[in-house]
Design a protein around this motif. Structure first.
Motif, mmCIF file in Angstrom:
data_model
loop_
_atom_site.group_PDB
_atom_site.id
_atom_site.type_symbol
_atom_site.label_atom_id
_atom_site.label_comp_id
_atom_site.label_asym_id
_atom_site.label_seq_id
_atom_site.Cartn_x
_atom_site.Cartn_y
_atom_site.Cartn_z
ATOM 1 N N ILE A 42 25.342 -13.610 -5.992
ATOM 2 C CA ILE A 42 23.882 -13.466 -5.720
ATOM 3 C C ILE A 42 23.334 -13.959 -4.431
ATOM 4 N N VAL A 43 23.651 -15.251 -4.118
ATOM 5 C CA VAL A 43 23.597 -16.134 -3.115
ATOM 6 C C VAL A 43 23.770 -15.468 -1.976
ATOM 7 N N LYS A 44 25.148 -14.678 -1.799
ATOM 8 C CA LYS A 44 25.550 -13.950 -0.762
ATOM 9 C C LYS A 44 25.014 -12.911 -0.425
ATOM 10 N N HIS A 45 24.613 -12.174 -1.379
ATOM 11 C CA HIS A 45 23.720 -10.827 -1.397
ATOM 12 C C HIS A 45 22.286 -11.300 -0.654
ATOM 13 N N LEU A 46 21.736 -12.186 -1.276
ATOM 14 C CA LEU A 46 20.427 -12.637 -0.929
ATOM 15 C C LEU A 46 20.299 -12.992 0.648
ATOM 16 N N ALA A 47 21.256 -13.843 1.014
ATOM 17 C CA ALA A 47 21.726 -14.272 2.293
ATOM 18 C C ALA A 47 21.667 -13.049 3.209
ATOM 19 N N GLU A 48 22.669 -12.255 2.850
ATOM 20 C CA GLU A 48 22.662 -11.020 3.881
ATOM 21 C C GLU A 48 21.582 -10.175 3.864
ATOM 22 N N ALA A 49 20.729 -10.100 2.765
ATOM 23 C CA ALA A 49 19.504 -9.112 3.020
ATOM 24 C C ALA A 49 18.633 -9.748 3.856
ATOM 25 N N LYS A 100 23.556 -16.175 7.504
ATOM 26 C CA LYS A 100 24.978 -16.314 7.216
ATOM 27 C C LYS A 100 25.145 -17.415 6.216
ATOM 28 N N ILE A 101 26.133 -17.124 5.420
ATOM 29 C CA ILE A 101 26.234 -18.359 4.445
ATOM 30 C C ILE A 101 27.812 -18.831 4.645
ATOM 31 N N ALA A 102 28.204 -20.062 4.691
ATOM 32 C CA ALA A 102 29.126 -20.648 4.793
ATOM 33 C C ALA A 102 29.475 -21.868 4.001
ATOM 34 N N VAL A 103 30.731 -22.243 3.816
ATOM 35 C CA VAL A 103 31.172 -23.280 2.889
ATOM 36 C C VAL A 103 32.174 -24.229 3.516
ATOM 37 N N GLU A 104 32.024 -25.583 3.384
ATOM 38 C CA GLU A 104 33.089 -26.199 3.919
ATOM 39 C C GLU A 104 33.148 -27.047 2.453
ATOM 40 N N SER A 105 34.621 -27.650 2.376
ATOM 41 C CA SER A 105 34.790 -28.321 1.176
ATOM 42 C C SER A 105 36.124 -29.069 1.215
ATOM 43 N N MET A 106 36.085 -30.292 0.594
ATOM 44 C CA MET A 106 37.444 -31.005 0.378
ATOM 45 C C MET A 106 37.605 -31.508 -0.891
ATOM 46 N N LEU A 107 38.698 -31.087 -1.408
ATOM 47 C CA LEU A 107 39.191 -31.382 -2.740
ATOM 48 C C LEU A 107 39.060 -32.756 -3.122
ATOM 49 N N GLY A 108 38.286 -33.164 -4.187
ATOM 50 C CA GLY A 108 37.995 -34.548 -4.742
ATOM 51 C C GLY A 108 36.918 -35.167 -3.753
ATOM 52 N N LYS A 109 36.317 -34.448 -2.763
ATOM 53 C CA LYS A 109 35.361 -35.281 -1.927
ATOM 54 C C LYS A 109 34.017 -34.670 -1.950
ATOM 55 N N GLY A 110 34.110 -33.480 -2.009
ATOM 56 C CA GLY A 110 32.884 -32.846 -2.124
ATOM 57 C C GLY A 110 32.650 -31.424 -1.299
ATOM 58 N N SER A 111 31.463 -30.837 -1.471
ATOM 59 C CA SER A 111 31.361 -29.348 -0.634
ATOM 60 C C SER A 111 29.969 -29.175 0.106
ATOM 61 N N THR A 112 29.963 -28.631 1.044
ATOM 62 C CA THR A 112 28.576 -28.315 1.765
ATOM 63 C C THR A 112 28.311 -26.823 1.849
ATOM 64 N N VAL A 118 23.298 -22.060 4.830
ATOM 65 C CA VAL A 118 22.767 -20.850 4.906
ATOM 66 C C VAL A 118 22.048 -20.820 6.419
ATOM 67 N N THR A 119 22.544 -19.943 7.115
ATOM 68 C CA THR A 119 21.930 -19.928 8.595
ATOM 69 C C THR A 119 21.106 -18.752 8.959
ATOM 70 N N PHE A 120 19.831 -19.170 8.965
ATOM 71 C CA PHE A 120 18.656 -18.118 9.073
ATOM 72 C C PHE A 120 18.487 -18.028 10.636
ATOM 73 N N LEU A 121 18.383 -16.788 11.300
ATOM 74 C CA LEU A 121 17.920 -16.544 12.644
ATOM 75 C C LEU A 121 16.425 -16.621 12.741
ATOM 76 N N LYS A 122 15.803 -17.153 13.699
ATOM 77 C CA LYS A 122 14.595 -17.522 13.981
ATOM 78 C C LYS A 122 14.112 -16.082 14.763
ATOM 79 N N LYS A 123 13.755 -15.330 14.281
ATOM 80 C CA LYS A 123 13.247 -13.925 14.684
ATOM 81 C C LYS A 123 12.067 -14.042 15.532
ATOM 82 N N HIS A 124 11.152 -14.562 14.846
ATOM 83 C CA HIS A 124 9.674 -14.608 15.529
ATOM 84 C C HIS A 124 9.500 -15.873 16.157
ATOM 85 N N ARG A 125 9.679 -16.066 17.333
ATOM 86 C CA ARG A 125 9.361 -17.293 18.037
ATOM 87 C C ARG A 125 8.251 -17.277 18.824
#
Ligand code: ADP
Length: 259
Positions: free
Chosen positions: A226-233, A237-249, A252-259
């Protein structure tokens, strides 16, 4: 391949050759397989709680009702399994709704810090219950053009996961970071982490690294799909970085369309 053949004739109706059309149906077959897998998964996920509800209700009717302690224990299980069924159905409806061709975002300027605060309020009790420290890092009044309900859903799913997959005593942080042409919304945890070989698959529907653990924390395996779909809508972009036993991040990267 689908294969079509047709004879090629000369003017005097002599056979000159044969035209063969090869139609690549690999992609079509793949989609068909994805659809079949999805139906099989849904059926299985629905069957498990229903079997359990039916079984415990039967046992109650067969006499367990007379024993107060058993009756309470079994009713508790029935309640839990119905609750899980309700969550699963809600997630399925949500996924089906946002995958629908006519699904449209209700775009408006959204102050991200407001959404982050709302989500924090909603999840604070759950975090405290597990002795997890839930904190927020914002840089003021960063605003994006987005659908506030959907951004809230993204953040709710990511942050509930972070709480669910982090041991007591851990830390979960929601961060907003404004860059020149984009805005980062991050949820970081100090939890169990995800092994490299599983990382690419966590956004698939019903994919879980550890099925029992997910079930135990009330997971449906649909949250990140659901997260991936909503981000893409949102063209985010959605990305994940993780290390076993340490944690995850999760980022979600939103583009600033209106500047
Ligand atoms: P679930 O309902 O099982 O949590 P999701 O789609 O939200 O389903 O996540 C898919 C799987 O990704 C989870 O079952 C879990 O194995 C893994 N996962 C998601 N978020 C995290 C996290 N913050 N830390 C560790 N594992 C995670």
């Amino acid at each position: 391949y689908d294969v079509y053949g047709a004879p090629v004739l000369t003017k005097s109706a002599r056979l000159r050759g044969v035209t063969i059309v090869l139609h690549d149906v690999t992609e079509q077959k793949k989609l068909e397989q994805v659809r079949k897998d999805f139906v099989a998964n849904v059926s299985h996920e629905l069957k498990t709680p229903v079997t359990s509800i039916k079984g415990f209700a039967e046992t109650l009717l067969d006499g367990a009702l007379q024993e107060a302690q058993l009756a309470e224990q079994f009713t508790e299980i029935i309640w839990k399994e119905s609750d899980r069924l309700q969550t699963l159905i809600a997630d399925l409806l949500e996924l089906s709704h946002i995958e629908h061709a006519h699904f449209a975002l209700k775009l408006t300027p959204v102050v991200l810090a407001d959404i982050v605060d709302e989500v924090k309020t909603l999840l604070l009790a759950k975090a405290e219950e597990k002795d997890i420290h839930l904190s927020v890092v914002t840089d003021g009044d960063t605003t994006i053009e987005a659908d506030p309900q959907r951004v809230k859903q993204i953040l709710l799913n990511l942050t509930s996961n972070a709480i669910a997959y982090t041991q007591p005593g851990g830390q979960v942080t929601m961060t907003i970071q404004e860059k020149e042409d984009h805005v980062l919304l991050q949820v970081a945890d100090t939890g169990i982490g995800i092994a490299a070989e599983n990382l690419a698959r966590v956004f698939e529907r019903f994919y879980r690294v550890d099925r029992d653990r997910s079930r135990h924390s009330g997971g449906t395996g649909l949250g990140l799909a659901i997260v991936k779909h909503l981000a893409e809508a949102h063209q985010a972009k959605i990305a994940v970085e993780s290390m076993l036993g340490k944690g995850s991040t999760f980022t979600v990267t939103f583009l600033k369309k209106h500047r």
